[in-house]
Design a protein around this motif. Structure first.
Motif, mmCIF file in Angstrom:
data_model
loop_
_atom_site.group_PDB
_atom_site.id
_atom_site.type_symbol
_atom_site.label_atom_id
_atom_site.label_comp_id
_atom_site.label_asym_id
_atom_site.label_seq_id
_atom_site.Cartn_x
_atom_site.Cartn_y
_atom_site.Cartn_z
ATOM 1 N N TRP A 1 66.439 41.538 76.194
ATOM 2 C CA TRP A 1 66.556 42.969 75.928
ATOM 3 C C TRP A 1 65.263 43.517 75.356
ATOM 4 N N VAL A 2 64.897 44.727 75.782
ATOM 5 C CA VAL A 2 63.862 45.514 75.134
ATOM 6 C C VAL A 2 64.604 46.626 74.416
ATOM 7 N N VAL A 3 64.380 46.759 73.118
ATOM 8 C CA VAL A 3 65.002 47.824 72.343
ATOM 9 C C VAL A 3 63.888 48.716 71.815
ATOM 10 N N TRP A 4 63.963 49.993 72.173
ATOM 11 C CA TRP A 4 62.991 50.969 71.691
ATOM 12 C C TRP A 4 63.498 51.509 70.369
ATOM 13 N N VAL A 5 62.696 51.403 69.324
ATOM 14 C CA VAL A 5 63.074 51.849 67.984
ATOM 15 C C VAL A 5 62.113 52.960 67.564
ATOM 16 N N ALA A 6 62.682 54.145 67.346
ATOM 17 C CA ALA A 6 61.878 55.293 66.910
ATOM 18 C C ALA A 6 62.062 55.496 65.414
ATOM 19 N N VAL A 7 60.955 55.764 64.742
ATOM 20 C CA VAL A 7 60.955 56.025 63.302
ATOM 21 C C VAL A 7 60.654 57.502 63.093
ATOM 22 N N GLU A 8 61.446 58.117 62.250
ATOM 23 C CA GLU A 8 61.230 59.529 61.946
ATOM 24 C C GLU A 8 60.636 59.653 60.553
ATOM 25 N N ARG A 9 59.655 60.524 60.443
ATOM 26 C CA ARG A 9 59.004 60.794 59.164
ATOM 27 C C ARG A 9 59.471 62.163 58.680
ATOM 28 N N HIS B 1 62.684 56.775 58.249
ATOM 29 C CA HIS B 1 63.906 56.041 58.567
ATOM 30 C C HIS B 1 63.954 55.767 60.066
ATOM 31 N N TYR B 2 64.787 54.801 60.455
ATOM 32 C CA TYR B 2 65.008 54.515 61.860
ATOM 33 C C TYR B 2 65.874 55.639 62.412
ATOM 34 N N VAL C 1 66.221 45.539 58.931
ATOM 35 C CA VAL C 1 66.371 45.486 57.469
ATOM 36 C C VAL C 1 65.200 44.725 56.853
ATOM 37 N N SER C 2 64.854 43.569 57.436
ATOM 38 C CA SER C 2 63.763 42.775 56.859
ATOM 39 C C SER C 2 62.411 43.464 57.038
ATOM 40 N N HIS C 3 62.247 44.232 58.116
ATOM 41 C CA HIS C 3 60.985 44.948 58.326
ATOM 42 C C HIS C 3 60.793 46.025 57.259
ATOM 43 N N ASN C 4 61.866 46.801 56.971
ATOM 44 C CA ASN C 4 61.764 47.811 55.928
ATOM 45 C C ASN C 4 63.174 48.229 55.500
ATOM 46 N N ALA C 5 63.653 47.660 54.415
ATOM 47 C CA ALA C 5 65.009 47.928 53.920
ATOM 48 C C ALA C 5 65.186 49.391 53.520
ATOM 49 N N ASP C 6 64.140 50.018 52.998
ATOM 50 C CA ASP C 6 64.237 51.439 52.628
ATOM 51 C C ASP C 6 64.478 52.307 53.855
ATOM 52 N N TRP C 7 63.788 52.010 54.952
ATOM 53 C CA TRP C 7 64.003 52.763 56.189
ATOM 54 C C TRP C 7 65.435 52.563 56.667
ATOM 55 N N TRP C 8 65.918 51.325 56.598
ATOM 56 C CA TRP C 8 67.291 51.035 57.031
ATOM 57 C C TRP C 8 68.291 51.821 56.175
ATOM 58 N N ASN C 9 68.117 51.792 54.879
ATOM 59 C CA ASN C 9 69.045 52.479 53.974
ATOM 60 C C ASN C 9 69.050 53.989 54.203
ATOM 61 N N ALA C 10 67.927 54.553 54.606
ATOM 62 C CA ALA C 10 67.821 55.993 54.834
ATOM 63 C C ALA C 10 68.230 56.400 56.253
#
Length: 168
Positions: free
Chosen positions: A79-87, A93-94, A148-157
């Protein structure tokens, strides 16, 4: 040729030109791919592989792809999963998450994928959509663990819809 831009120059983005575009300067009407990353899920393990942006991830290198699934009878699902991050002013956050299937037979150096699906899913991730149909519980768990391991704060938000999409 060096593609690096000096800090003082504007960053180059992919320009989208169509009948509705009204370009009003450098970078107007462009898609910024800096906020999206590809994740490869192979054998229950999820890893960020920037090479997938150009179909050159570790699992894709040296593979001849076909649009005919029957050409890869001994392949494994990847699988390729595209993950976008919003600022936002509150932080990052993801925001978008879309999964694309492909089958790879490393020994035969053959693979199957629908390139148009990968491009459309990339676009959907950029538009903050969440599409994870087809991912099994093992793949979802691996993806969630990576995020989560990449950035727990982003995951939580991240939005609840995104978190729920990766549960069980």
């Amino acid at each position: 040729m060096d593609n690096k831009q000096p800090d003082s120059k504007k960053q180059i983005a992919l320009n989208i030109v169509n009948a509705k575009s009204k370009h009003k300067g450098f970078g107007a009407g462009s898609i910024d791919l800096n906020n999206v990353s590809p994740v490869i899920i192979d054998g229950g393990e999820a890893v960020i592989d920037i090479g997938a942006m150009h179909a050159k991830s570790k699992v894709e290198k040296g593979i001849k792809f076909s649009a005919n699934r029957e050409d890869v009878p001994e392949g494994r699902q990847v699988w390729v999963v595209w993950v976008a991050v919003e600022r936002t002013p509150e932080g990052q956050h993801y925001a978008g998450l879309t999964a694309c299937e492909m089958w790879i037979d490393s020994e035969a150096k053959r693979g199957w994928k629908i390139l148009a699906d990968h491009v459309n899913k990339l676009d959907s991730a950029l538009k903050r959509r969440i599409i994870v149909e087809g991912l099994g519980a093992q793949e979802k768990a691996a993806l969630q663990s990576l995020l989560v391991s990449h950035n727990a704060d982003w995951w939580n938000a991240s939005p609840e819809e995104l978190k729920q999409a990766l549960e069980g």
